[in-house]
Design a protein around this motif. Structure first.
Motif: not given
Length: 218
Positions: A199-200, A202-204, A206-207
């Motif tokens: 998840l981390a 994927l968050a990176d 997305d950013t």
């Protein structure tokens, strides 16, 4: 190897569960092909890890159990299959004579079977690759091959290979049956230790994709 297959499977699962909190996702390389050990593996399916699990996490478990099955088949071969055992030892002697360095041997199960050499960076100086170091030397004298096998010996070896394959399938079935008993705690461990890293990432991602320099829609 001592102990029943059920006990050994439980020990391998425990080792994998102890390793999983130390796992970190790799960022230096993407896979260019499917892993033959993990893709479609009945072991991974029996563990309940066939979907939504990082490949490195699957691979670490699959290789531990592959080693277990291989050890069981090796023991069966040494006890019951003398002709096949002789051919295996002759082949090992040839390999030992041909290779002066084996970088893939002695690795932790989590890394066994994976590519040793990451893709070269365009601007990095070239030194060597592990694959090159593992190439046989042309000057090494290989052992003399024994006399050719007779038709009867070839038939006998093929029969022993069939017995070894059947035993491997039998052991694999028992391993999968026992592994399914540990499915719940393995899935829980993946949820606790692996999913937050995914998840981390994927968050990176997305950013990174949401750049302020990109034009916005109306």
């Amino acid at each position: 190897m001592g102990g029943s297959i059920e006990l050994r499977v439980s020990q391998q699962v425990d080792d994998w569960l102890n390793w999983l909190p130390r796992w970190r996702p790799g960022t230096h390389r993407g896979r260019s092909r499917l892993c033959r050990t993990c893709f479609g593996s009945p072991v991974i399916a029996a563990a309940g890890l066939a979907t939504d699990v990082p490949h490195a996490v699957q691979h670490a478990l699959a290789m531990r159990l592959k080693h277990l099955i291989d050890a069981e088949v090796d023991e069966f071969t040494e006890t019951h299959l003398p002709l096949l055992l002789r051919e295996i030892r002759l082949n090992e002697e040839r390999k030992q004579a041909a290779l002066t360095y084996r970088p893939a041997e002695g690795l932790d199960p989590a890394y066994t079977g994976l590519d040793l050499d990451p893709p070269a960076m365009p601007d990095a100086p070239y030194l060597f690759t592990f694959a090159e170091l593992a190439r046989p030397e042309a000057s090494v004298a290989l052992p003399v091959d024994p006399l050719p096998l007779t038709v009867e010996e070839k038939a006998a070896i093929r029969a022993e290979v069939t017995r070894a394959d059947e035993h491997a399938a039998l052991v694999g079935g028992r391993v999968c049956a026992e592994l399914s008993r540990h499915r719940e705690r393995m899935r829980s461990a993946v949820t606790e230790f692996a999913e937050p890293w995914v998840l981390a990432l994927l968050a990176d991602l997305d950013t990174a994709l949401d750049s302020p320099l990109w034009p916005r829609g109306p």
